[in-house]
Design a protein around this motif. Structure first.
Motif, PDB file in Angstrom:
ATOM      1  N   TYR A   1      -8.889 -22.521 -75.046  1.00  0.00           N
ATOM      2  CA  TYR A   1      -7.604 -22.637 -75.753  1.00  0.00           C
ATOM      3  C   TYR A   1      -7.615 -21.990 -77.136  1.00  0.00           C
ATOM      4  CZ  TYR A   1      -5.257 -25.802 -72.458  1.00  0.00           C
ATOM      5  OH  TYR A   1      -4.626 -26.345 -71.374  1.00  0.00           O
TER       6      TYR A   1
ATOM      7  N   TYR B   1      -4.089 -19.921 -77.658  1.00  0.00           N
ATOM      8  CA  TYR B   1      -2.942 -20.818 -77.430  1.00  0.00           C
ATOM      9  C   TYR B   1      -2.919 -21.953 -78.453  1.00  0.00           C
ATOM     10  CZ  TYR B   1      -2.323 -18.465 -72.897  1.00  0.00           C
ATOM     11  OH  TYR B   1      -2.122 -17.532 -71.913  1.00  0.00           O
TER      12      TYR B   1
ATOM     13  N   LEU C   1      -0.466 -25.632 -74.897  1.00  0.00           N
ATOM     14  CA  LEU C   1      -1.699 -26.422 -74.785  1.00  0.00           C
ATOM     15  C   LEU C   1      -1.370 -27.858 -74.361  1.00  0.00           C
ATOM     16  CD1 LEU C   1      -4.596 -26.503 -77.409  1.00  0.00           C
ATOM     17  CD2 LEU C   1      -3.773 -28.588 -76.341  1.00  0.00           C
TER      18      LEU C   1
END
Length: 548
Positions: free
Chosen positions: A494, A500, A508
């Protein structure tokens, strides 16, 4: 060349390789400096190992302003060699990683009571163009007040007196680091994240000849032997040095910087802006549907492994924005994400804080441990060259130039912007059944580059099992990054592989559960590991969106 994939599932074989040979060079630290050294060394035909305590780029190399700077601000200090080197390096990095390095028009407003006026800015940008070897079509333009306000109507009409427009390059610092690591691996290097150096191995002459390392994924302790050991730990270099010898002479002083992210609708600048506020440079950079702002700078003496953004720092940046864009009603609640990092400045016993060096330096202990510290993202390739030439001199060889200026990074197999667009168009037509817009394909190409088709093939496989397009897409990314980019945790994915966390925190939140389940399935996590990963990710998410 390495025929295996750069996959977390190949950790055991990488560790086995590391244990069973003596390397020419062992690098400690998987940031942009360390991975750049690994790539330079492998392209010289050397046998290379690299370990990183956490993930590649998990330190400073994912927390920069994400610009391949030309060194404009160094002109003020008459640091001409730095301007010249960073200008030429910027062009090389662009040529070798076109999917990650994007030219953007940078607006530099002339503001009352700050350092520049129209005359001095014109002189500075002219010298900058010449020193940095700026291409003809990217050379600066100077505008008076009226044209400046037409170019950016949000500027403060009372204080802005004109502007210069020049070109800078935006990058994804995490992925640039990862691509260097991956390219070094493909060239035959042995690189491993989540492997911490715990001790040095020394010979009968008290010279460092290896290290003891611990794999934090499976808990295994192993040893690596090498002729030369390079400490490229960034802000952590002194933590490595202290395991060798007591630190004397030069030492690291840490400077903390923060960046904050807004939705583009809340900070709708027409182009990137680099402006001065009370003598400090602030960058405002559009990226996709967001605009990010930074940086602050303050001496940092707290926990380097858990750096928080303070609300006072956010308010400082918002105050800077209000001074230049007074019509925008920005407030702390408009910030959707943030990041904080530290960079190492080099101090010396007997020197004051004002005399801290921002240049990279190499120093060697009497045990033979070579340390490189300081420097900037843009200069990583030259730092690697200097280290390798230092090693050549140690071996009484003639210093030879790096050849990485001609090595395209693994996702950067493009010779022009037209080739990138041609790939986007081809993939859009070839994978029409995925129902991806050309913009969505473009976003993937400007992340994964010439490797994007591998991702789309995986996406086609997931098509059979997932009706929801967002779920299908992100789970394909999970599988691709585990199998090809050494993803071993939720934060690897992530934060450093997709960003993200920084630029799509809402995504997320929506996808965390399914991503965790898929990662657990592929990597064989038990319930305790699943719980631990989610706990860590929630903490990292909270740290990015809430301020002390």
């Amino acid at each position: 060349m390495n025929t295996k994939s750069f996959s977390t599932r190949n950790r055991e074989s990488i560790i086995e390789n590391m244990e069973n040979q003596t390397f020419d060079v062992l690098v400690i630290g998987g940031g942009i400096t360390g991975t750049g050294i690994a790539l330079d060394a492998t392209t010289r035909g050397l046998n290379v190992a690299l370990i990183e305590r956490f993930d590649f780029a998990s330190g400073t190399s994912s927390r920069s302003t994400k610009l391949i700077h030309g060194g404009l601000k160094y002109l003020q200090n008459f640091d001409f060699p730095v301007v010249k080197e960073t200008g030429s390096e910027r062009e090389i990095v662009y040529q070798n990683a076109r999917h990650l390095v994007h030219p953007l028009r940078m607006n530099f407003p002339i503001i009352k009571k700050e350092s520049f006026n129209l005359l001095t800015l014109k002189a500075g940008l002219t010298m900058y163009d010449r020193l940095a070897g700026v291409r003809k079509n990217e050379r600066h333009t100077i505008y008076g007040k009226q044209k400046t306000l037409q170019n950016e109507p949000l500027f403060n009409k009372k204080t802005v007196q004109g502007s210069g427009l020049y070109v800078e390059y935006r990058t994804d610092d995490s992925r640039l680091t990862l691509e260097n690591a991956k390219t070094a691996f493909e060239q035959g290097g042995n690189l491993l994240n989540y492997a911490e150096m715990t001790d040095f191995i020394k010979d009968e002459h008290n010279q460092v000849k290896g290290i003891v390392a611990k794999d934090s994924v499976n808990g295994k302790t192993f040893t690596i032997h090498a002729k030369h050991i390079v400490n490229a730990g960034g802000p952590w270099v002194d933590k490595v040095r202290i395991k060798d010898r007591p630190i004397t002479g030069k030492y690291m002083v840490l400077a903390k910087g923060i960046h904050i992210v807004f939705h583009k609708k809340d900070l709708p600048v027409k182009s990137a802006t680099y402006f001065m506020h009370k003598g400090r440079y602030i960058a405002v950079i559009p990226r996709g549907n967001c605009t990010y702002v930074g940086s602050t700078e303050s001496i940092y003496e707290e926990d380097m492994d858990d750096i928080h953004v303070n609300e006072a720092e956010v308010n400082y940046l918002i105050d800077c924005l209000k001074a230049i864009f007074p019509s925008l009603p920005l407030k702390v609640e408009d910030v959707i994400s943030s990041w904080a990092g530290v960079r190492p400045l080099i101090g010396k016993e007997g020197k004051s804080a004002a005399e801290l060096s921002r240049h990279d330096e190499i120093f060697e202990s009497d045990t033979g441990l070579i340390t490189i510290a300081g420097g900037k993202l843009t200069g990583y390739r030259k730092m690697a060259e200097r280290i390798m030439q230092y090693i050549e001199k140690k071996e009484k060889k003639k210093a030879s130039p790096s050849i990485t200026d001609k090595v395209k990074l693994t996702g950067g197999k493009f010779n022009s912007s037209k080739e990138i667009q041609a790939l986007i168009t081809r993939l859009h037509g070839l994978y029409f059944e995925l129902d991806l817009t050309e913009q969505e394909i473009s976003d993937y190409v400007y992340c994964y580059g010439s490797n994007t088709e591998e991702l789309l093939k995986i996406m086609s496989d997931y098509q059979k099992h997932y009706q929801d397009k967002e779920e299908r897409n992100i789970l394909a990314e999970v599988k691709y990054t585990i199998e090809n980019e050494m993803v071993a945790s939720l934060s690897d994915f992530y934060d450093r592989r997709t960003s993200y966390l920084l630029f799509a925190p809402d995504k997320l939140e929506r996808t965390l559960d399914i991503v965790t389940s898929e990662m657990a399935r592929i990597l064989g996590w038990d319930q305790a590991k699943i719980d631990s990963e989610k706990r860590d990710m929630y903490y990292i998410f909270k740290r990015a969106v809430q301020f002390r």
